[in-house]
Scaffold this motif. Structure first.
Motif, PDB file in Angstrom:
ATOM      1  N   GLU A  64       4.671  10.840  -8.601  1.00  0.00           N
ATOM      2  CA  GLU A  64       2.772  11.950  -8.151  1.00  0.00           C
ATOM      3  C   GLU A  64       3.631  12.491  -8.790  1.00  0.00           C
ATOM      4  OE1 GLU A  64       0.401  12.641  -4.554  1.00  0.00           O
ATOM      5  OE2 GLU A  64       1.842  12.029  -4.149  1.00  0.00           O
ATOM      6  N   ARG A  65       4.746  13.919  -9.299  1.00  0.00           N
ATOM      7  CA  ARG A  65       4.542  15.054 -10.135  1.00  0.00           C
ATOM      8  C   ARG A  65       4.209  14.554 -11.580  1.00  0.00           C
ATOM      9  NH1 ARG A  65       6.413  20.224 -10.556  1.00  0.00           N
ATOM     10  NH2 ARG A  65       7.205  19.930  -8.207  1.00  0.00           N
ATOM     11  N   PHE A 118       7.842   7.200   0.178  1.00  0.00           N
ATOM     12  CA  PHE A 118       7.507   6.309  -1.217  1.00  0.00           C
ATOM     13  C   PHE A 118       8.753   7.102  -2.222  1.00  0.00           C
ATOM     14  CE2 PHE A 118       5.354   7.220  -5.100  1.00  0.00           C
ATOM     15  CZ  PHE A 118       4.816   6.130  -5.501  1.00  0.00           C
ATOM     16  N   ARG A 119       8.888   7.985  -2.143  1.00  0.00           N
ATOM     17  CA  ARG A 119       9.641   9.168  -3.258  1.00  0.00           C
ATOM     18  C   ARG A 119      10.960   8.936  -3.175  1.00  0.00           C
ATOM     19  NH1 ARG A 119      10.419  15.285  -3.816  1.00  0.00           N
ATOM     20  NH2 ARG A 119      11.279  15.178  -6.025  1.00  0.00           N
ATOM     21  N   SER A 142       0.492  -1.231   0.049  1.00  0.00           N
ATOM     22  CA  SER A 142      -0.078   0.206   0.059  1.00  0.00           C
ATOM     23  C   SER A 142       1.078   1.264   0.288  1.00  0.00           C
ATOM     24  CB  SER A 142      -0.903   0.186   1.406  1.00  0.00           C
ATOM     25  OG  SER A 142      -1.906   1.369   1.304  1.00  0.00           O
ATOM     26  N   ALA A 143       0.789   2.304  -0.740  1.00  0.00           N
ATOM     27  CA  ALA A 143       0.905   3.911  -0.164  1.00  0.00           C
ATOM     28  C   ALA A 143       0.189   4.834  -0.190  1.00  0.00           C
ATOM     29  CB  ALA A 143       1.229   4.427  -2.076  1.00  0.00           C
ATOM     30  N   GLY A 144       0.141   5.240   0.419  1.00  0.00           N
ATOM     31  CA  GLY A 144      -0.228   6.060   1.571  1.00  0.00           C
ATOM     32  C   GLY A 144       0.541   6.909   2.014  1.00  0.00           C
ATOM     33  N   ARG A 145      -0.540   8.015   3.382  1.00  0.00           N
ATOM     34  CA  ARG A 145       0.489   9.165   4.074  1.00  0.00           C
ATOM     35  C   ARG A 145       0.248   8.529   5.537  1.00  0.00           C
ATOM     36  NH1 ARG A 145      -3.280  11.883   0.921  1.00  0.00           N
ATOM     37  NH2 ARG A 145      -5.177  12.664   1.873  1.00  0.00           N
ATOM     38  N   MET A 146       0.945   9.210   6.411  1.00  0.00           N
ATOM     39  CA  MET A 146       0.887   9.185   7.509  1.00  0.00           C
ATOM     40  C   MET A 146      -0.203  10.589   8.506  1.00  0.00           C
ATOM     41  SD  MET A 146       2.779   6.529   8.676  1.00  0.00           S
ATOM     42  CE  MET A 146       2.894   6.966  10.399  1.00  0.00           C
ATOM     43  N   THR A 167      -2.167  18.329  -2.939  1.00  0.00           N
ATOM     44  CA  THR A 167      -1.537  17.671  -1.594  1.00  0.00           C
ATOM     45  C   THR A 167      -1.236  16.169  -1.589  1.00  0.00           C
ATOM     46  OG1 THR A 167      -3.883  18.568  -0.601  1.00  0.00           O
ATOM     47  CG2 THR A 167      -2.481  16.970   0.722  1.00  0.00           C
ATOM     48  N   ARG A 168      -0.441  16.260  -1.207  1.00  0.00           N
ATOM     49  CA  ARG A 168       0.572  14.637  -2.526  1.00  0.00           C
ATOM     50  C   ARG A 168       0.005  13.196  -1.347  1.00  0.00           C
ATOM     51  NH1 ARG A 168       5.588  14.176  -5.003  1.00  0.00           N
ATOM     52  NH2 ARG A 168       6.527  15.801  -5.315  1.00  0.00           N
ATOM     53  N   ARG A 169      -0.528  12.255  -1.899  1.00  0.00           N
ATOM     54  CA  ARG A 169      -1.036  10.984  -1.524  1.00  0.00           C
ATOM     55  C   ARG A 169      -0.435   9.970  -1.499  1.00  0.00           C
ATOM     56  NH1 ARG A 169      -5.715  10.239  -5.575  1.00  0.00           N
ATOM     57  NH2 ARG A 169      -5.722   8.669  -4.545  1.00  0.00           N
ATOM     58  N   TRP A 170       0.399   9.704  -2.099  1.00  0.00           N
ATOM     59  CA  TRP A 170       2.003   9.244  -2.112  1.00  0.00           C
ATOM     60  C   TRP A 170       3.405   9.376  -1.062  1.00  0.00           C
ATOM     61  CZ3 TRP A 170       0.693   7.921  -7.458  1.00  0.00           C
ATOM     62  CH2 TRP A 170      -0.432   7.480  -8.510  1.00  0.00           C
TER      63      TRP A 170
END
Length: 313
Positions: free
Chosen positions: A249-250, A237-238, A167-171, A224-227
């Motif tokens: 993401e960009r 992730f990056r 899974s990719a996401g954010r805190m 708003t960055r999601r990954w």
């Protein structure tokens, strides 16, 4: 027609199927994928959802040994199966035949010559959606379980990825009121399935929450960055994706800007509006059991999901 012309420049052939009269339950729904698989002029097909992004050229999958042997290649979903008991009785199969793990159909590799009979079973199970609903029953929705089921009910093997879905996401910060104080903590919130190639490298990013809509800010800096986190293992992730791009993401944002500005986009929106509502009902989306440390956020649970056809650029 302008969208068809624009796609032609990319080497895409659009096929119209005016002779088909689909049951009402299949019109504009998941079951269309089975029809499209049948109608494709290709013998070997990679079905790819529009919100599943390949991180590398997936053409090598057609040479995968498991695919060559079985005529199919599929990827795991997060949970174990919740098939309705009725399905086992109707199809005369056992729970052992169907297996414990589930599949997701954001990407499926399918050989129609090897899987011609399973393709007929796939079409049958998607007419009216009754079998698709029995196969998911509670966890998930759509056509996803009909793909492996089409092979399994005929006693034919299914080639599943050796890797579990990531899974990719954010805190995100979550807070809870505790009598006279508020307790807050950060927790990983996933929004995108990460599927892996046979060598263990990232192959597909399949967005399943906070869907990739085309309402875009004017500049990426306002996005708003999601990954931000790849889980597991919970790293940046990056940094984990640096082998593919300096900023995946960009790149995704810029691709969608190009689509919004393309000649055929307005015609596409007009066509969608003429055929579908701009909202659709949500059943049990979001009510999924998740692996430890994962929470999906961002899905509107008010019965609609809005935003596809907003006029603003």
């Amino acid at each position: 027609q302008s969208l068809v012309d624009a796609l032609k420049l990319l080497g895409v052939t659009c096929r119209k199927l005016p002779h088909l009269t689909l049951p009402r339950e299949m019109q504009g729904r998941f079951g269309n994928k089975a029809i499209l698989l049948l109608a494709s002029s290709f013998e070997e097909v990679l079905l790819l959802d529009s919100d599943s992004f390949p991180m590398q050229d997936p053409a090598f999958l057609f040479e995968d040994a498991h695919y060559r042997e079985t005529g199919n290649l599929m990827w795991h979903d997060y949970w174990f199966n919740t098939i309705a008991p009725d399905f086992y009785k109707i199809m005369n199969v056992t729970r052992e035949d169907m297996g414990e793990r589930t599949c997701e159909s954001g990407q499926v590799v399918f050989n129609k010559r090897v899987g011609w009979m399973p393709l007929q079973a796939l079409l049958f199970m998607n007419i009216g959606n009754a079998y698709a609903r029995m196969l998911t029953n509670y966890m998930g929705q759509g056509d996803k379980e009909t793909f492996p089921a089409a092979f399994k009910v005929l006693g034919m093997p299914v080639a599943m990825s050796d890797y579990s879905v990531g899974s990719a996401g954010r805190m995100m910060k979550f807070c809870r009121d505790r009598w006279w104080w508020t307790e807050c903590h950060e927790k990983f919130a996933g929004n995108t399935m990460v599927q892996y190639a046979p060598d263990g490298s990232v192959l597909f990013l399949h967005v399943n929450f906070e869907k990739t809509l085309l309402r875009l800010p004017e500049k990426f800096e306002h996005w708003t960055r999601r990954w931000m986190v790849l889980y597991p293992p919970g790293n940046s992730f990056r940094e984990e994706m640096a082998a593919f791009s300096d900023d995946v993401e960009r790149d995704s944002y810029e691709d969608r800007v190009s689509l919004r500005c393309s000649k055929g986009f307005r015609d596409y929106v007009a066509l969608r509006r003429s055929r579908f509502r701009d909202t659709f009902p949500i059943d049990l989306v979001g009510f999924h059991t998740l692996p430890p440390g994962m929470v999906f956020q961002g899905q509107q649970m008010d019965g609609t999901y809005r935003g596809w056809f907003d006029e603003e650029e």
